[in-house]
Design a protein around this motif. Structure first.
Motif: not given
Length: 341
Positions: A269-296
């Protein structure tokens, strides 16, 4: 400036804003996790109690021995599983893949229970066993996909088979060695109620190491997500790179499973949600997934322990209730896109 450059600048700006909001959400989640519960604690009281540091104070004991380990465990588990899912999706080039869907969590859980049954208790053996179990499951799925040139849905079905095999193995161990793992029922359901700071010592180091390696691997993951042939033309050794990236994903998922059990759907769920909002560039998706997964996971765990007071629902069950309908929707969407394409 070309339209292409403008598009990517907008994506980067949106990604930085999302990272900031995710970090703010994580801080709020940490505060809520420490303050809310069966005995609510005000923010001012929380700060005052932490400043005084009186170990004889009942509020201090609640915070430091019950809520802090639980919130920290939720943060580590959410970050580790979310980034592990991001890596697995890029390596397999499959948006339906995640640690629990393809059997990575089950493989880690099986090796944890097996180690607990056959070897003396050790907090350091369990993360190592979980890593080898997660890596073994990853390699099984990767090998099956390489042998048959599987479609995305077929690869997920293979993952279900691997997951079923390891799940049967875990149930067998619990029947033959019922005392092998204290709290094994909570482990299989996926929960954080029995997490201690001592149990988090080794997994926290492994997850932190895995997150650093994930960020460093982001460019290579971008190449793999574009396809093996394209990555190979740019000089990447695809088989070796896949194994290395899956090893990082296994470190993250295995370390998380070793203390929180079989929590599922975070890596989907978290990677899908992040990619939906900011695109598929893993340079941003990975740190965003770490933060989002934590609070989720922090928020889900908070809801699971407060919605049904005085009873508590394991967070793994709560997340399955959320994740299963979403996974079904993604399968139907993938099938619809394949037919229309």
């Amino acid at each position: 400036m070309s339209t292409f450059q403008t598009f990517f600048q907008e994506k980067r700006s949106k990604a930085w804003v999302f990272l900031f909001l995710s970090a703010a959400g994580l801080l709020l989640g940490l505060m809520a996790g420490l303050c809310l519960g069966a005995n609510p604690i005000g923010v001012s009281m929380l700060i005052k109690t932490l400043r005084q540091g009186d170990s004889d104070d009942s509020i201090y004991r609640i915070i430091m021995t019950v809520r802090f380990p639980r919130v920290l465990g939720a943060l580590l588990a959410g970050s580790g599983l979310a980034v592990s899912g991001t890596i697995i999706q890029s390596v397999l080039n499959n948006p339906l893949a995640s640690p629990n869907i393809i059997g990575v969590n089950a493989g880690a859980g099986f090796f944890v229970l097996l180690t607990s049954a056959l070897l003396p208790p050790s907090l350091y053996l369990l993360p190592a066993a979980a890593f080898f179990g997660a890596m073994f499951a990853c390699l099984l799925v990767l090998l099956a996909g390489a042998l048959g040139q599987m479609s995305q849905l077929m690869l997920v079905l293979i993952g279900f088979v691997v997951n079923s095999i390891f799940s049967a193995g875990m149930n067998t161990i619990m029947i033959l060695y019922p005392d092998a793992y204290v709290g094994s029922g909570n482990f299989l359901a996926g929960g954080l109620s029995s997490v201690t700071t001592k149990a988090l010592a080794c997994p926290s180091v492994l997850i932190f190491l895995g997150l650093i390696l994930s960020v460093l691997s982001s460019k290579g993951l971008n190449l793999l997500s574009l396809g093996s042939d394209y990555a190979r033309t740019l000089g990447m050794n695809v088989p070796v790179s896949r194994c290395l990236y899956l090893a990082v994903a296994s470190i993250l998922a295995g370390a998380a499973v070793s203390f929180c059990g079989l929590i599922g759907f975070v890596g989907l769920l978290v990677p899908h949600g992040v990619k939906l909002l900011i695109g598929t560039d893993n340079r941003f998706v990975i740190p965003a997934s770490a933060l989002t997964g934590g609070w989720f996971v922090i928020v889900c765990d908070l809801l699971s322990r407060t919605m049904f007071l005085p009873y508590e629902l394991p967070v793994g069950i709560f997340m399955s209730l959320i994740g299963s309908p979403c996974f079904l929707y993604l399968i139907l969407k993938s099938r619809k896109n394949r037919i229309s394409g």
